[in-house]
Design a protein around this motif. Structure first.
Motif, PDB file in Angstrom:
ATOM      1  N   PHE A  24       0.832  -1.080   0.134  1.00  0.00           N
ATOM      2  CA  PHE A  24      -0.134   0.055   0.089  1.00  0.00           C
ATOM      3  C   PHE A  24       0.974   1.115  -0.052  1.00  0.00           C
ATOM      4  N   ILE A  25       1.956   1.441   0.772  1.00  0.00           N
ATOM      5  CA  ILE A  25       2.719   2.517   0.921  1.00  0.00           C
ATOM      6  C   ILE A  25       3.539   2.714  -0.421  1.00  0.00           C
ATOM      7  N   LYS A  26       4.217   1.384  -1.020  1.00  0.00           N
ATOM      8  CA  LYS A  26       4.643   1.713  -2.220  1.00  0.00           C
ATOM      9  C   LYS A  26       3.898   2.149  -3.190  1.00  0.00           C
ATOM     10  N   TRP A  27       2.711   1.776  -3.327  1.00  0.00           N
ATOM     11  CA  TRP A  27       1.456   2.405  -4.263  1.00  0.00           C
ATOM     12  C   TRP A  27       1.525   3.657  -4.260  1.00  0.00           C
ATOM     13  N   LEU A  28       1.016   4.236  -2.592  1.00  0.00           N
ATOM     14  CA  LEU A  28       0.883   5.564  -2.279  1.00  0.00           C
ATOM     15  C   LEU A  28       2.025   6.556  -2.692  1.00  0.00           C
ATOM     16  N   LYS A  29       3.356   6.049  -2.654  1.00  0.00           N
ATOM     17  CA  LYS A  29       4.476   7.006  -2.919  1.00  0.00           C
ATOM     18  C   LYS A  29       4.569   7.074  -4.542  1.00  0.00           C
ATOM     19  N   ASN A  30       4.060   6.218  -5.201  1.00  0.00           N
ATOM     20  CA  ASN A  30       4.352   6.235  -6.725  1.00  0.00           C
ATOM     21  C   ASN A  30       3.167   6.431  -7.586  1.00  0.00           C
ATOM     22  N   GLU A  31       1.866   6.459  -6.981  1.00  0.00           N
ATOM     23  CA  GLU A  31       0.671   6.485  -7.760  1.00  0.00           C
ATOM     24  C   GLU A  31       0.349   8.108  -8.076  1.00  0.00           C
ATOM     25  N   THR A  32       0.284   9.015  -7.015  1.00  0.00           N
ATOM     26  CA  THR A  32      -0.280  10.194  -7.190  1.00  0.00           C
ATOM     27  C   THR A  32       0.522  11.076  -6.262  1.00  0.00           C
ATOM     28  N   GLY A  33       0.133  12.563  -6.752  1.00  0.00           N
ATOM     29  CA  GLY A  33       0.785  13.512  -5.768  1.00  0.00           C
ATOM     30  C   GLY A  33       0.329  13.599  -4.576  1.00  0.00           C
ATOM     31  N   ILE A  34       1.231  13.521  -3.439  1.00  0.00           N
ATOM     32  CA  ILE A  34       0.978  13.482  -2.105  1.00  0.00           C
ATOM     33  C   ILE A  34       1.550  14.574  -1.454  1.00  0.00           C
ATOM     34  N   ILE A  35       0.982  15.187  -0.201  1.00  0.00           N
ATOM     35  CA  ILE A  35       1.549  15.907   0.425  1.00  0.00           C
ATOM     36  C   ILE A  35       2.417  15.544   1.755  1.00  0.00           C
ATOM     37  N   TYR A  36       3.425  16.063   2.018  1.00  0.00           N
ATOM     38  CA  TYR A  36       4.325  15.453   3.262  1.00  0.00           C
ATOM     39  C   TYR A  36       4.052  16.533   4.366  1.00  0.00           C
ATOM     40  N   HIS A  37       3.812  15.961   5.281  1.00  0.00           N
ATOM     41  CA  HIS A  37       3.932  16.799   6.650  1.00  0.00           C
ATOM     42  C   HIS A  37       4.721  16.110   7.648  1.00  0.00           C
ATOM     43  N   LYS A  38       5.337  17.017   8.515  1.00  0.00           N
ATOM     44  CA  LYS A  38       6.109  16.569   9.587  1.00  0.00           C
ATOM     45  C   LYS A  38       5.391  15.931  10.863  1.00  0.00           C
ATOM     46  N   GLU A  39       4.086  16.305  10.967  1.00  0.00           N
ATOM     47  CA  GLU A  39       3.314  15.606  11.849  1.00  0.00           C
ATOM     48  C   GLU A  39       1.827  16.169  11.773  1.00  0.00           C
ATOM     49  N   VAL A  40       0.863  15.409  12.515  1.00  0.00           N
ATOM     50  CA  VAL A  40      -0.456  15.774  12.448  1.00  0.00           C
ATOM     51  C   VAL A  40      -0.929  16.179  14.064  1.00  0.00           C
ATOM     52  N   SER A  41      -1.511  17.162  14.373  1.00  0.00           N
ATOM     53  CA  SER A  41      -2.074  17.389  15.744  1.00  0.00           C
ATOM     54  C   SER A  41      -3.587  17.284  15.517  1.00  0.00           C
ATOM     55  N   LEU A  42      -4.039  16.576  16.482  1.00  0.00           N
ATOM     56  CA  LEU A  42      -5.476  16.472  16.575  1.00  0.00           C
ATOM     57  C   LEU A  42      -6.035  17.066  17.913  1.00  0.00           C
ATOM     58  N   GLU A  43      -6.949  18.005  17.743  1.00  0.00           N
ATOM     59  CA  GLU A  43      -7.568  18.608  18.971  1.00  0.00           C
ATOM     60  C   GLU A  43      -8.905  17.993  18.867  1.00  0.00           C
ATOM     61  N   PHE A  44      -9.117  17.524  20.300  1.00  0.00           N
ATOM     62  CA  PHE A  44     -10.311  17.009  20.629  1.00  0.00           C
ATOM     63  C   PHE A  44     -11.110  18.197  21.346  1.00  0.00           C
ATOM     64  N   THR A  45     -11.927  18.858  20.302  1.00  0.00           N
ATOM     65  CA  THR A  45     -12.548  20.163  20.756  1.00  0.00           C
ATOM     66  C   THR A  45     -13.408  20.219  22.055  1.00  0.00           C
ATOM     67  N   GLU A  46     -14.080  19.255  22.203  1.00  0.00           N
ATOM     68  CA  GLU A  46     -14.933  19.442  23.590  1.00  0.00           C
ATOM     69  C   GLU A  46     -14.091  19.110  24.629  1.00  0.00           C
ATOM     70  N   ASN A  47     -13.094  18.592  24.656  1.00  0.00           N
ATOM     71  CA  ASN A  47     -12.133  18.167  25.809  1.00  0.00           C
ATOM     72  C   ASN A  47     -11.072  19.065  25.778  1.00  0.00           C
ATOM     73  N   ASN A  48     -10.834  19.947  24.948  1.00  0.00           N
ATOM     74  CA  ASN A  48      -9.571  20.757  24.704  1.00  0.00           C
ATOM     75  C   ASN A  48      -8.280  19.836  24.715  1.00  0.00           C
ATOM     76  N   ILE A  49      -8.375  18.625  24.457  1.00  0.00           N
ATOM     77  CA  ILE A  49      -7.114  17.693  24.658  1.00  0.00           C
ATOM     78  C   ILE A  49      -6.432  17.578  23.169  1.00  0.00           C
ATOM     79  N   PHE A  50      -4.963  17.632  23.168  1.00  0.00           N
ATOM     80  CA  PHE A  50      -4.410  17.558  21.802  1.00  0.00           C
ATOM     81  C   PHE A  50      -3.638  16.129  21.893  1.00  0.00           C
TER      82      PHE A  50
END
Length: 173
Positions: free
Chosen positions: A59-85
């Protein structure tokens, strides 16, 4: 080789109310949650959560070769009701990959996408293992339980996974 953008900023996402599902839930419910997330999302973030095997799966091999992807350093997820990251930092010096869906690459995504049941086989028993493996989305391959997925609409998370633990956190809308 595909064209892609490099974005080393931290991508910020959020989720409000949510529900947690796992292997204790009916397989049809899990399937429905996963497929609804794929079909209704605008894109998916993919990152390596574990590095017990350093090979890339197909899957990862396909992903890297199949289409334009955007690379990020990390993802931060906020649980907005609890104000938890929660921060999702990929292992093994990899990036977080973002694939913006279109009609064509979503179909290819579905052809290559797999969820590993390797880590839960002993907990669910042989009968349930067979039941999962009868469906093409599931695989008994430790290379696939190293990567996780965050399905989004805009910056709103609709589903994120912990494949190794077979846990799915679904936005409750």
């Amino acid at each position: 080789m595909s064209t892609y953008e490099k974005d080393y900023d931290i991508k910020k996402l959020n989720i409000t109310k949510f529900e947690v599902c796992n292997y204790d839930d009916d397989t049809n419910i899990i399937d429905e949650i996963i497929f609804n997330a794929i079909y209704s999302s605008e894109g998916v973030y993919i990152y390596r959560r574990y590095a017990h095997l350093l090979e890339e799966n197909d899957f990862i091999k396909w992903l890297k070769n199949e289409t334009g992807i955007i690379y990020h350093k990390e993802v931060s997820l906020e649980f907005t009701e609890n104000n938890i990251f929660e921060n999702f930092l990929p292992k093994n010096n990899e990036s977080v990959y973002f694939l913006k869906f279109n009609k064509v690459n979503k179909e290819y995504f579905l052809k290559h996408f797999r969820i590993s049941i390797t880590a839960i086989k002993n907990r669910i028993g042989k009968k349930n293992t067979i039941k999962y493996l009868e469906k093409r989305i599931y695989v008994d391959d430790p290379l696939y339980d190293q990567y996780d997925f965050i399905f989004t609409v805009g910056n709103q998370v609709i589903l994120f996974t912990d494949v190794h633990d077979f846990t799915f956190v679904k936005a409750d809308v």
